[in-house]
Write a protein that holds these residues in place. Structure first.
Motif, mmCIF file in Angstrom:
data_model
loop_
_atom_site.group_PDB
_atom_site.id
_atom_site.type_symbol
_atom_site.label_atom_id
_atom_site.label_comp_id
_atom_site.label_asym_id
_atom_site.label_seq_id
_atom_site.Cartn_x
_atom_site.Cartn_y
_atom_site.Cartn_z
ATOM 1 N N SER A 92 0.847 -1.199 0.000
ATOM 2 C CA SER A 92 0.000 0.000 0.000
ATOM 3 C C SER A 92 0.881 1.248 0.000
ATOM 4 C CB SER A 92 -0.883 -0.005 1.247
ATOM 5 O OG SER A 92 -1.282 1.309 1.578
ATOM 6 N N THR A 93 0.564 2.186 -0.864
ATOM 7 C CA THR A 93 1.348 3.438 -0.896
ATOM 8 C C THR A 93 1.174 4.196 0.424
ATOM 9 O OG1 THR A 93 -0.489 4.555 -2.000
ATOM 10 C CG2 THR A 93 1.285 3.739 -3.405
ATOM 11 N N GLN A 116 -0.887 -2.078 -6.383
ATOM 12 C CA GLN A 116 -0.842 -2.334 -4.946
ATOM 13 C C GLN A 116 -1.390 -3.742 -4.711
ATOM 14 O OE1 GLN A 116 -1.625 1.614 -2.470
ATOM 15 N NE2 GLN A 116 -3.413 1.061 -3.680
ATOM 16 N N LYS A 120 -5.478 -0.244 0.555
ATOM 17 C CA LYS A 120 -6.382 -0.091 1.702
ATOM 18 C C LYS A 120 -7.531 0.866 1.423
ATOM 19 C CE LYS A 120 -3.103 1.241 4.688
ATOM 20 N NZ LYS A 120 -2.482 1.579 5.968
ATOM 21 N N ARG A 122 -11.131 2.459 3.666
ATOM 22 C CA ARG A 122 -11.352 2.874 5.053
ATOM 23 C C ARG A 122 -11.817 1.675 5.883
ATOM 24 N NH1 ARG A 122 -15.691 7.162 5.031
ATOM 25 N NH2 ARG A 122 -16.544 5.693 3.546
ATOM 26 N N ARG A 125 -11.259 -1.952 4.986
ATOM 27 C CA ARG A 125 -11.692 -2.457 3.677
ATOM 28 C C ARG A 125 -10.514 -2.421 2.708
ATOM 29 N NH1 ARG A 125 -17.250 0.530 4.753
ATOM 30 N NH2 ARG A 125 -16.027 2.400 4.417
ATOM 31 N N SER A 126 -10.689 -3.063 1.545
ATOM 32 C CA SER A 126 -9.549 -3.063 0.627
ATOM 33 C C SER A 126 -9.850 -2.258 -0.634
ATOM 34 C CB SER A 126 -9.135 -4.494 0.277
ATOM 35 O OG SER A 126 -10.223 -5.166 -0.279
ATOM 36 N N ILE A 128 -9.010 -2.307 -4.661
ATOM 37 C CA ILE A 128 -8.513 -3.107 -5.784
ATOM 38 C C ILE A 128 -7.599 -2.219 -6.640
ATOM 39 C CG2 ILE A 128 -9.238 -4.454 -7.831
ATOM 40 C CD1 ILE A 128 -10.339 -5.658 -5.268
ATOM 41 N N ASN A 179 -15.591 10.772 0.751
ATOM 42 C CA ASN A 179 -14.312 10.388 0.128
ATOM 43 C C ASN A 179 -14.441 9.676 -1.211
ATOM 44 O OD1 ASN A 179 -15.387 8.006 1.292
ATOM 45 N ND2 ASN A 179 -13.386 7.062 1.143
ATOM 46 N N LYS A 187 -18.411 4.475 -8.628
ATOM 47 C CA LYS A 187 -17.185 4.988 -7.996
ATOM 48 C C LYS A 187 -15.954 4.853 -8.895
ATOM 49 C CE LYS A 187 -14.776 4.423 -3.555
ATOM 50 N NZ LYS A 187 -14.999 4.135 -2.136
ATOM 51 N N ASN A 212 -9.428 4.890 -10.660
ATOM 52 C CA ASN A 212 -9.488 3.863 -11.709
ATOM 53 C C ASN A 212 -9.449 4.573 -13.056
ATOM 54 O OD1 ASN A 212 -10.044 1.975 -9.636
ATOM 55 N ND2 ASN A 212 -12.221 2.460 -9.757
HETATM 56 C C1 BT5 Z 1 -11.855 4.236 -0.096
HETATM 57 O O1 BT5 Z 1 -12.288 3.497 0.948
HETATM 58 O O2 BT5 Z 1 -12.517 4.577 -1.040
HETATM 59 C C2 BT5 Z 1 -10.392 4.653 -0.003
HETATM 60 C C3 BT5 Z 1 -9.584 4.188 -1.169
HETATM 61 C C4 BT5 Z 1 -8.184 4.734 -1.118
HETATM 62 C C5 BT5 Z 1 -7.282 4.052 -2.084
HETATM 63 C C6 BT5 Z 1 -5.931 4.686 -2.136
HETATM 64 S S1 BT5 Z 1 -4.938 4.029 -3.391
HETATM 65 C C7 BT5 Z 1 -3.547 4.816 -2.801
HETATM 66 C C8 BT5 Z 1 -3.619 4.758 -1.296
HETATM 67 N N1 BT5 Z 1 -3.001 3.567 -0.789
HETATM 68 C C9 BT5 Z 1 -3.871 2.723 -0.218
HETATM 69 O O3 BT5 Z 1 -3.583 1.622 0.264
HETATM 70 N N2 BT5 Z 1 -5.100 3.276 -0.274
HETATM 71 C C10 BT5 Z 1 -5.087 4.578 -0.873
HETATM 72 P P1 BT5 Z 1 -13.796 3.091 1.217
HETATM 73 O O4 BT5 Z 1 -14.683 4.287 1.168
HETATM 74 O O5 BT5 Z 1 -13.741 2.307 2.470
HETATM 75 O O6 BT5 Z 1 -14.156 2.176 -0.009
HETATM 76 C C11 BT5 Z 1 -13.697 0.861 -0.087
HETATM 77 C C12 BT5 Z 1 -14.738 0.068 -0.846
HETATM 78 O O7 BT5 Z 1 -14.761 0.490 -2.225
HETATM 79 C C13 BT5 Z 1 -14.443 -1.432 -0.881
HETATM 80 O O8 BT5 Z 1 -15.006 -2.083 0.221
HETATM 81 C C14 BT5 Z 1 -15.088 -1.856 -2.195
HETATM 82 O O9 BT5 Z 1 -16.466 -2.049 -2.026
HETATM 83 C C15 BT5 Z 1 -14.935 -0.630 -3.076
HETATM 84 N N3 BT5 Z 1 -13.720 -0.707 -3.912
HETATM 85 C C16 BT5 Z 1 -12.572 -1.382 -3.704
HETATM 86 N N4 BT5 Z 1 -11.696 -1.167 -4.688
HETATM 87 C C17 BT5 Z 1 -12.306 -0.338 -5.559
HETATM 88 C C18 BT5 Z 1 -11.906 0.272 -6.769
HETATM 89 N N5 BT5 Z 1 -10.692 0.101 -7.307
HETATM 90 N N6 BT5 Z 1 -12.824 1.046 -7.409
HETATM 91 C C19 BT5 Z 1 -14.060 1.259 -6.919
HETATM 92 N N7 BT5 Z 1 -14.490 0.721 -5.763
HETATM 93 C C20 BT5 Z 1 -13.612 -0.063 -5.090
#
Ligand code: BT5
Length: 324
Positions: A92-93, A116, A120, A122, A125-126, A128, A179, A187, A212
């Motif tokens: 993770s960055t 990655q 991560k 929030r 959660r992960s 992709i 966010n 999203k 994305n």
């Molecule tokens: C987020 O969390 O939306 C925060 C995402 C942050 C990602 C960046 S990438 C660079 C940096 N390094 C990291 O490790 N993270 C940050 P949240 O609101 O909790 O949304 C997570 C949810 O979005 C997941 O449970 C999935 O349902 C959905 N999700 C996962 N990957 C996705 C993706 N690539 N595109 C759209 N939805 C996704």
């Protein structure tokens, strides 16, 4: 600067016309043979460089790879991107940026990865993060704010991300408080802010943004989409170009916030909100759900909803579902 970076910089200055081998070797103070070796290195890195006898070298195409030379070229930011660390693959960055910050990385230090493996979201959660699909970056910030103001940083970042996506793709991207960046209610980007501090002081904030760009919808979770999917483009978008626009937008919104406070960003934030005026359900961090019409994002960055019995409730964090 590395020799390869200097060669690229000469190519870019030349407006992509032919550069004679003699000219370049003289500028770099190296032999023609040594120059050839550096050109080969650039080719191995994915640059397409034409070589024509008597004319010299011409840059035909740069790879869409997050190379330092590409991202830093003409970036011209003062804070964001003060140092940039590139990786092909990372867990993770945010984790790496956090470690850098613990070891003293300055404000604006950025970590970028091509993919990655443990991206991560929030609350555990992960995210992709497939290779070459998107932008995965994290930035170290050291604002002079109290820990309870950190949610404002997420919102400042959301404004930067939505503006960058709009400028770059022309799509009508909107912010789903706090966010998410959505296009047609799906999203395309998410933000994760993490903090180290004490009750009365922020040591540093790690601001993580994932967008994305070219990712196929089928590899994303339900409700996810990419800029390429939404614009129905048959060719890939340049992630390097978008990352530069994003870093510039982050700089201008962050500087605005530091100089004039959250008020300076709030009206734009509201104008890009897809929740205001709509009926929403908010799942607060304590697990309690509330429903109502989203009526405001207040001066603290809280989402204000008006419930059916006319009560106004403000939330500083939570997950929003758009109902109608
Ligand atoms: C987020 O969390 O939306 C925060 C995402 C942050 C990602 C960046 S990438 C660079 C940096 N390094 C990291 O490790 N993270 C940050 P949240 O609101 O909790 O949304 C997570 C949810 O979005 C997941 O449970 C999935 O349902 C959905 N999700 C996962 N990957 C996705 C993706 N690539 N595109 C759209 N939805 C996704």
């Amino acid at each position: 600067m590395k020799k390869e970076d200097r060669i690229l910089s000469l190519f870019k200055k030349s407006g992509n016309s032919f550069l004679s081998g003699e000219e370049v070797s003289r500028a770099l103070g190296i032999s023609r043979q040594a120059l050839w070796k550096h050109i080969e290195k650039l080719r191995e890195a994915g640059y397409v460089i034409e070589a024509v006898p008597h004319l010299g070298y011409k840059l035909i195409q740069a790879p869409d790879k997050m190379l330092s030379s590409e991202v830093k070229w003409n970036l011209n930011t003062e804070i964001i991107g003060s140092e940039i660390h590139f990786y092909d693959s990372l867990g993770s960055t945010n984790t790496v940026a956090y470690e850098l910050a613990e070891h003293g990385a300055g404000e604006g230090a950025v970590v970028i990865a091509e993919e990655q493996t443990k991206g991560k979201g929030r609350l555990g959660r992960s995210w992709i993060s497939p290779a070459k699909g998107g932008i995965y970056l994290s930035c170290v910030l050291r604002p002079d704010i109290l820990p309870n103001g950190v949610s404002k940083i997420t919102l400042v970042a959301a404004v930067s991300a939505v503006k960058a996506v709009r400028k770059f793709s022309g799509l009508d991207a909107l912010i789903k408080w706090p966010n998410d960046i959505l296009v047609s209610d799906r999203k395309v980007a998410g933000i994760l802010t993490e903090l180290r501090g004490e009750s009365d002081k922020v040591d540093f904030i790690i601001l993580g943004i994932g967008i994305n760009v070219n990712t196929a919808r089928k590899v994303l979770p339900a409700g996810g989409t990419s800029l390429k999917e939404e614009s129905k483009s048959s060719t890939d978008f340049s992630r390097v170009e978008l990352v530069k626009i994003l870093l510039k937008e982050m700089e201008s919104e962050y500087v605005k916030f530091k100089k004039h406070g959250f008020a300076a960003v709030r009206s734009e934030l509201k104008s890009y909100s897809c929740a205001l005026g709509r009926h929403v359900t908010i799942n607060a961090s304590d697990g309690i759900k509330s429903s109502g019409k989203a009526v405001d994002i207040n001066e603290n960055g809280a989402l204000v909803i008006k419930t059916e019995d006319g009560l106004k409730k403000a939330f500083l964090s939570g997950d929003v579902t758009l109902v109608r």
